[in-house]
Design a protein around this motif. Sequence first.
Motif, PDB file in Angstrom:
ATOM      1  N   TRP A  98      19.420  16.596 104.943  1.00 37.88           N
ATOM      2  CA  TRP A  98      18.770  17.240 106.104  1.00 37.88           C
ATOM      3  C   TRP A  98      17.263  17.383 105.866  1.00 37.88           C
ATOM      4  CZ3 TRP A  98      16.349  22.160 106.505  1.00 37.88           C
ATOM      5  CH2 TRP A  98      16.001  22.516 107.817  1.00 37.88           C
ATOM      6  N   ILE A  99      16.887  17.862 104.674  1.00 40.36           N
ATOM      7  CA  ILE A  99      15.457  18.029 104.351  1.00 40.36           C
ATOM      8  C   ILE A  99      14.745  16.669 104.401  1.00 40.36           C
ATOM      9  CG2 ILE A  99      13.813  18.638 102.502  1.00 40.36           C
ATOM     10  CD1 ILE A  99      15.895  20.826 101.672  1.00 40.36           C
ATOM     11  N   ALA A 100      15.387  15.648 103.831  1.00 41.45           N
ATOM     12  CA  ALA A 100      14.786  14.305 103.837  1.00 41.45           C
ATOM     13  C   ALA A 100      14.583  13.807 105.273  1.00 41.45           C
ATOM     14  CB  ALA A 100      15.680  13.344 103.063  1.00 41.45           C
ATOM     15  N   LEU A 114      11.021  12.908 106.995  1.00 41.64           N
ATOM     16  CA  LEU A 114      10.781  11.569 107.568  1.00 41.64           C
ATOM     17  C   LEU A 114      10.347  11.659 109.031  1.00 41.64           C
ATOM     18  CD1 LEU A 114      13.731   9.516 106.006  1.00 41.64           C
ATOM     19  CD2 LEU A 114      11.312   9.351 105.427  1.00 41.64           C
ATOM     20  N   THR A 115      10.903  12.641 109.763  1.00 43.47           N
ATOM     21  CA  THR A 115      10.506  12.837 111.171  1.00 43.47           C
ATOM     22  C   THR A 115       9.036  13.251 111.250  1.00 43.47           C
ATOM     23  OG1 THR A 115      12.759  13.498 111.726  1.00 43.47           O
ATOM     24  CG2 THR A 115      11.042  14.114 113.305  1.00 43.47           C
ATOM     25  N   LEU A 161      11.087   3.799 109.254  1.00 48.19           N
ATOM     26  CA  LEU A 161      11.456   5.198 108.994  1.00 48.19           C
ATOM     27  C   LEU A 161      12.666   5.604 109.840  1.00 48.19           C
ATOM     28  CD1 LEU A 161       7.941   6.931 108.787  1.00 48.19           C
ATOM     29  CD2 LEU A 161       9.518   6.521 106.909  1.00 48.19           C
ATOM     30  N   ALA A 162      12.705   5.125 111.086  1.00 47.44           N
ATOM     31  CA  ALA A 162      13.851   5.431 111.961  1.00 47.44           C
ATOM     32  C   ALA A 162      15.134   4.822 111.391  1.00 47.44           C
ATOM     33  CB  ALA A 162      13.587   4.900 113.373  1.00 47.44           C
ATOM     34  N   VAL A 163      15.021   3.613 110.851  1.00 49.84           N
ATOM     35  CA  VAL A 163      16.189   2.945 110.242  1.00 49.84           C
ATOM     36  C   VAL A 163      16.688   3.753 109.036  1.00 49.84           C
ATOM     37  CG1 VAL A 163      16.885   0.902 108.923  1.00 49.84           C
ATOM     38  CG2 VAL A 163      15.658   0.630 111.084  1.00 49.84           C
ATOM     39  N   VAL A 164      15.756   4.245 108.224  1.00 47.66           N
ATOM     40  CA  VAL A 164      16.140   5.052 107.039  1.00 47.66           C
ATOM     41  C   VAL A 164      16.859   6.330 107.494  1.00 47.66           C
ATOM     42  CG1 VAL A 164      15.254   6.355 105.055  1.00 47.66           C
ATOM     43  CG2 VAL A 164      14.279   4.120 105.603  1.00 47.66           C
ATOM     44  N   LYS A 165      16.344   6.966 108.550  1.00 47.06           N
ATOM     45  CA  LYS A 165      16.985   8.195 109.073  1.00 47.06           C
ATOM     46  C   LYS A 165      18.381   7.866 109.617  1.00 47.06           C
ATOM     47  CE  LYS A 165      13.507   9.644 111.731  1.00 47.06           C
ATOM     48  NZ  LYS A 165      12.869  10.523 112.726  1.00 47.06           N
ATOM     49  N   PHE A 166      18.486   6.742 110.281  1.00 44.46           N
ATOM     50  CA  PHE A 166      19.773   6.290 110.834  1.00 44.46           C
ATOM     51  C   PHE A 166      20.799   6.151 109.699  1.00 44.46           C
ATOM     52  CE2 PHE A 166      22.884   3.507 112.652  1.00 44.46           C
ATOM     53  CZ  PHE A 166      22.744   3.530 114.026  1.00 44.46           C
ATOM     54  N   VAL A 205      14.283  17.180 115.627  1.00 40.56           N
ATOM     55  CA  VAL A 205      14.652  18.218 114.647  1.00 40.56           C
ATOM     56  C   VAL A 205      15.907  18.969 115.111  1.00 40.56           C
ATOM     57  CG1 VAL A 205      13.889  20.398 113.578  1.00 40.56           C
ATOM     58  CG2 VAL A 205      12.298  18.474 113.766  1.00 40.56           C
ATOM     59  N   PHE A 206      15.976  19.287 116.413  1.00 41.73           N
ATOM     60  CA  PHE A 206      17.168  19.988 116.949  1.00 41.73           C
ATOM     61  C   PHE A 206      18.430  19.155 116.691  1.00 41.73           C
ATOM     62  CE2 PHE A 206      14.674  22.452 120.447  1.00 41.73           C
ATOM     63  CZ  PHE A 206      14.432  23.486 119.562  1.00 41.73           C
TER      64      PHE A 206
END
Lengths: 79, 193
Positions: free
Chosen positions: A10-12, A16-17, A38-43, B66-67
Motif C-alpha cells: 500500500w505504501i509503495a 508511486l502515485t 509507473l502505472a504498470v508497476v502499480k497494476f 489514493v481512495f
Amino acid sequence: MKNSKFLGVWIALIVLTVISALVSNSSLYYASSIIIILAVVKFIGISFYFMELKKAHIFWKASVLFYLVLFSIIIISFL
Amino acid sequence: MQTQKINHKSLYYPPGGILMWIVIFLELITFGMALIAMVFYSKDEPVIFHNSRLLLNSTFGAINTVFLITSGFFMAKSVESYKENNTTKTSLYLKLTMLGGVLFLILKSIEYYGKIGAGLTIGYNIFFSFYWMLTLFHVIHVIVGLVILISIFYGIKKGKNSTNIEDFEAGAAFWHMCDLIWLLLFPIIYLIF
C-alpha cells in the motif's frame, strides 16, 4: 500474507502515485513513458499482492503480464 | 485460529474464480482498446487534447487514486480476516473498503458537477467524449462493486454459512478490478497529454 506485506505494498502504491503526479508536472522528455511504466508497476502491485495472483497458476500470472506488456508498448509507441 | 484454504495453484481456481477472471480480462481488454483509441486520436489533434487535459483537475484524479488504492488495501485485509474466521475484523475492513468507494464517488460527482457547469459535456470535443465515456463506464463498475460488497457485508452479518470464501473472493476480485481499470484511466486521461 503477513500484515506488514499488505501495508508495504500500500505504501509503495501511494508513493508511486505521488511520483506519477510529480513527473507529470516536470519537464522530463520521457515523462509520459515514465508515467505509463509507473502505472504498470502499480497494476502489478494490486493484481499480484492485493488480488493474490502471486499464488495463482502461472497461466494467470503470464496472462496479466502479457496484457500489460502489450498495452504499455502500444500506448508508448503512440506517444 | 482455524483458516480456510483453496488451492489457487490450480489453473481452474485463480483467486476470485475462473469466471471472474474471464470477466476481468474482458473488461481490461475493452478499456485497454478504448484507451489505445484515445491515444491514437490524440495524434491527430494534439493541441485539443493538451488544452482539454489542462481543464481537468489532476489533483482530484490523484486523490481518487489514493481512495481506490486504500480501499483495495482494506479489501485485501478483509479477505485475509475472513479466511482466519475473524468476522469482527472482516466487517470492519469491509466497511472501510466501502467508505473508500463512497469517497471516490463523492469526489467524482464534485468533478462532474464542475465540468457540466463549465459546459465541458460529452459533445464538447473528442477528448471530453472519451473522458465522459471511460470515466462514467468506470463509475458504473464502482457502483456495481459497492452493491456486491453491501450484499457480502449483510451476508456476513447474517452468519458465517450464508457467504462462502469463493463468493467473498469473487466480490473482492471485482472490487480490485475497479482499482486496476482506474490505474490505467488516471495516467492516460489526467496526466500524459
